[in-house]
Scaffold this motif. Sequence first.
Motif, PDB file in Angstrom:
ATOM      1  N   LEU A  57      -0.156  -1.948   6.790  1.00  0.00           N
ATOM      2  CA  LEU A  57      -0.881  -1.072   7.693  1.00  0.00           C
ATOM      3  C   LEU A  57      -2.320  -0.911   7.197  1.00  0.00           C
ATOM      4  O   LEU A  57      -2.565  -0.876   5.996  1.00  0.00           O
ATOM      5  N   THR A  58      -3.264  -0.845   8.109  1.00  0.00           N
ATOM      6  CA  THR A  58      -4.666  -0.703   7.737  1.00  0.00           C
ATOM      7  C   THR A  58      -5.282   0.467   8.489  1.00  0.00           C
ATOM      8  O   THR A  58      -4.642   1.079   9.342  1.00  0.00           O
ATOM      9  N   GLY A  59      -6.511   0.754   8.176  1.00  0.00           N
ATOM     10  CA  GLY A  59      -7.212   1.818   8.874  1.00  0.00           C
ATOM     11  C   GLY A  59      -7.330   3.073   8.031  1.00  0.00           C
ATOM     12  O   GLY A  59      -6.652   3.249   7.013  1.00  0.00           O
ATOM     13  N   ARG A  60      -8.203   3.940   8.469  1.00  0.00           N
ATOM     14  CA  ARG A  60      -8.530   5.144   7.714  1.00  0.00           C
ATOM     15  C   ARG A  60      -7.322   6.058   7.510  1.00  0.00           C
ATOM     16  O   ARG A  60      -7.100   6.585   6.422  1.00  0.00           O
ATOM     17  N   ASP A  61      -6.542   6.273   8.565  1.00  0.00           N
ATOM     18  CA  ASP A  61      -5.378   7.149   8.427  1.00  0.00           C
ATOM     19  C   ASP A  61      -4.414   6.623   7.368  1.00  0.00           C
ATOM     20  O   ASP A  61      -3.840   7.401   6.599  1.00  0.00           O
ATOM     21  N   ALA A  62      -4.260   5.292   7.332  1.00  0.00           N
ATOM     22  CA  ALA A  62      -3.328   4.693   6.373  1.00  0.00           C
ATOM     23  C   ALA A  62      -3.803   4.896   4.943  1.00  0.00           C
ATOM     24  O   ALA A  62      -3.046   5.351   4.075  1.00  0.00           O
ATOM     25  N   TRP A  63      -5.081   4.585   4.654  1.00  0.00           N
ATOM     26  CA  TRP A  63      -5.512   4.701   3.264  1.00  0.00           C
ATOM     27  C   TRP A  63      -5.746   6.146   2.835  1.00  0.00           C
ATOM     28  O   TRP A  63      -5.595   6.467   1.644  1.00  0.00           O
ATOM     29  N   GLU A  64      -6.065   7.018   3.777  1.00  0.00           N
ATOM     30  CA  GLU A  64      -6.171   8.429   3.394  1.00  0.00           C
ATOM     31  C   GLU A  64      -4.802   9.010   3.073  1.00  0.00           C
ATOM     32  O   GLU A  64      -4.656   9.847   2.177  1.00  0.00           O
ATOM     33  N   GLY A  65      -3.774   8.570   3.804  1.00  0.00           N
ATOM     34  CA  GLY A  65      -2.408   8.978   3.469  1.00  0.00           C
ATOM     35  C   GLY A  65      -2.008   8.463   2.099  1.00  0.00           C
ATOM     36  O   GLY A  65      -1.376   9.176   1.304  1.00  0.00           O
ATOM     37  N   ALA A  66      -2.384   7.215   1.797  1.00  0.00           N
ATOM     38  CA  ALA A  66      -2.104   6.650   0.479  1.00  0.00           C
ATOM     39  C   ALA A  66      -2.838   7.424  -0.608  1.00  0.00           C
ATOM     40  O   ALA A  66      -2.312   7.624  -1.714  1.00  0.00           O
ATOM     41  N   ALA A  67      -4.062   7.874  -0.306  1.00  0.00           N
ATOM     42  CA  ALA A  67      -4.843   8.639  -1.281  1.00  0.00           C
ATOM     43  C   ALA A  67      -4.137   9.941  -1.658  1.00  0.00           C
ATOM     44  O   ALA A  67      -4.131  10.345  -2.830  1.00  0.00           O
ATOM     45  N   GLU A  68      -3.533  10.610  -0.676  1.00  0.00           N
ATOM     46  CA  GLU A  68      -2.807  11.851  -0.962  1.00  0.00           C
ATOM     47  C   GLU A  68      -1.637  11.592  -1.902  1.00  0.00           C
ATOM     48  O   GLU A  68      -1.392  12.362  -2.837  1.00  0.00           O
ATOM     49  N   ASN A  69      -0.918  10.493  -1.660  1.00  0.00           N
ATOM     50  CA  ASN A  69       0.207  10.148  -2.533  1.00  0.00           C
ATOM     51  C   ASN A  69      -0.265   9.808  -3.945  1.00  0.00           C
ATOM     52  O   ASN A  69       0.347  10.212  -4.943  1.00  0.00           O
ATOM     53  N   LEU A  70      -1.365   9.046  -4.035  1.00  0.00           N
ATOM     54  CA  LEU A  70      -1.888   8.680  -5.351  1.00  0.00           C
ATOM     55  C   LEU A  70      -2.366   9.921  -6.100  1.00  0.00           C
ATOM     56  O   LEU A  70      -2.157  10.039  -7.321  1.00  0.00           O
ATOM     57  N   ALA A  71      -3.006  10.838  -5.382  1.00  0.00           N
ATOM     58  CA  ALA A  71      -3.494  12.067  -6.035  1.00  0.00           C
ATOM     59  C   ALA A  71      -2.323  12.861  -6.613  1.00  0.00           C
ATOM     60  O   ALA A  71      -2.396  13.387  -7.728  1.00  0.00           O
ATOM     61  N   ALA A  72      -1.225  12.925  -5.861  1.00  0.00           N
ATOM     62  CA  ALA A  72      -0.049  13.647  -6.342  1.00  0.00           C
ATOM     63  C   ALA A  72       0.540  12.975  -7.587  1.00  0.00           C
ATOM     64  O   ALA A  72       0.925  13.652  -8.553  1.00  0.00           O
ATOM     65  N   LYS A  73       0.567  11.653  -7.606  1.00  0.00           N
ATOM     66  CA  LYS A  73       1.089  10.930  -8.775  1.00  0.00           C
ATOM     67  C   LYS A  73       0.174  11.111  -9.975  1.00  0.00           C
ATOM     68  O   LYS A  73       0.653  11.249 -11.112  1.00  0.00           O
ATOM     69  N   ILE A  74      -1.135  11.094  -9.762  1.00  0.00           N
ATOM     70  CA  ILE A  74      -2.070  11.284 -10.871  1.00  0.00           C
ATOM     71  C   ILE A  74      -1.884  12.671 -11.474  1.00  0.00           C
ATOM     72  O   ILE A  74      -1.868  12.847 -12.708  1.00  0.00           O
ATOM     73  N   ARG A  75      -1.722  13.676 -10.635  1.00  0.00           N
ATOM     74  CA  ARG A  75      -1.507  15.048 -11.143  1.00  0.00           C
ATOM     75  C   ARG A  75      -0.224  15.135 -11.965  1.00  0.00           C
ATOM     76  O   ARG A  75      -0.175  15.801 -13.007  1.00  0.00           O
ATOM     77  N   ARG A  76       0.844  14.459 -11.469  1.00  0.00           N
ATOM     78  CA  ARG A  76       2.101  14.508 -12.210  1.00  0.00           C
ATOM     79  C   ARG A  76       1.999  13.796 -13.549  1.00  0.00           C
ATOM     80  O   ARG A  76       2.592  14.222 -14.549  1.00  0.00           O
ATOM     81  N   ASN A  77       1.232  12.697 -13.558  1.00  0.00           N
ATOM     82  CA  ASN A  77       1.131  11.916 -14.792  1.00  0.00           C
ATOM     83  C   ASN A  77       0.232  12.585 -15.812  1.00  0.00           C
ATOM     84  O   ASN A  77       0.226  12.197 -16.985  1.00  0.00           O
TER      85      ASN A  77
END
Length: 398
Positions: free
Chosen positions: A378-398
């Motif tokens: 999947l591509t587009g702004r909505d897709a990568w912004e959703g991925a950014a939220e998930n990555l931010a949550a993983k970074i906080r946990r780590n």
Amino acid sequence: MEDSSEASGAAPSRPKIPYGRVAYPAIGYKMGSRQMVTTVMSPVTYVGTVGERENWDPLQGTGTNRKEDKNHRQAIAKYIEETEDYVLNSVLVYYRPDEAKFVADDAEAPISMGTLYVQPGAKAKVGDGGHRTSAYGDVIEAHRHGDEVLERLQANGQPVIVVLDDDQARRAQDFTDLQQNAKPLNASIAQSMDRRQAINKILLEDVLKDGQVPVFEGGKRVEFLTDSPGKLSPKLTGFKTLRYATGTLLVGTGARSSRTWDEAVAVEIATTGHDDALQRMIDFWTGFGMLPDVASALSVPSGVVKLRETTWLTSANVLYALAAAVREVTHGANLTIKEAMEAAANIDFTRAGSTFHGTLVEPAQYNGGNLVAKAKTLTGRDAWEGAAENLAAKIRRN
């Protein structure tokens, strides 16, 4: 009996020009069967010589311009107004043969200096350059009472290509041909050439050429000629992607258009300062180079090719998402970019993993062990912004 003018060496008589015509020094030549003339006027003079903008009307066969783009017009006007050493291409205009006449200094030469004589009050029709013409008019009107901007435009020149032709169908065909034969620069080339934008200059001069980020090897790992590296390319990313990810690191995802994004990034660099912005860039991209998969790929021949095949780390959308995530977890927080990137080293960026399922990847679907639908990117702004939220949550946990 010998002709007295030839015996005396007098110049042959020139064509008779009606009294009162406005004269412009010019160069005349042909393109096909039509008389073409190139001259130069000050922008102030030029704007006074052209008629009202004409949009294309295919039923009447009149006009040659596309529908006006107000944002484009305003952007050109802002550029002219604010940039002393601006540069604009020539504009193409038309006169009817009875409105203008070119008289060559050398009537036998295919290309000759000469004079363009224009009927007083005749208004040229703009064939190509309508937005530039309107932008000039906007700037002149805004400064008509006189100041340094108006003085600069009065002293500058605008090249004008004049076609002596009153055939509307040919005018429209010319406009189509000009658009089809023009090839705009791709974003990576254009942006890397534009040193007026602070982010471009910092990336090129300090991040890449200065060698402060080892992963880019002085710029050798960045593609400038196309927006995306090829499948077998040893380069990690295109300059377009590098620039947008870097800007996203600086300002986040609030800007929703290219223009507002450019302005937001410029303001951020101006307010925080060059050194602070540069350090954030260095910390992020150095951390990227230290991610296990990236570091491993750079240590072996053709490693980037394998990195591209087995992970998402060369994907523009993933780089945008990672930059946005790091911005989110560090902005206004005690976490540093270095610490955020160290935490990101524990994230699974492989294509076989599930980190981006539901955001950048729609996983394969099975029914009773049978493949129903293949995995889909999947591509587009909505897709990568959703991925950014998930990555931010993983970074906080780590």
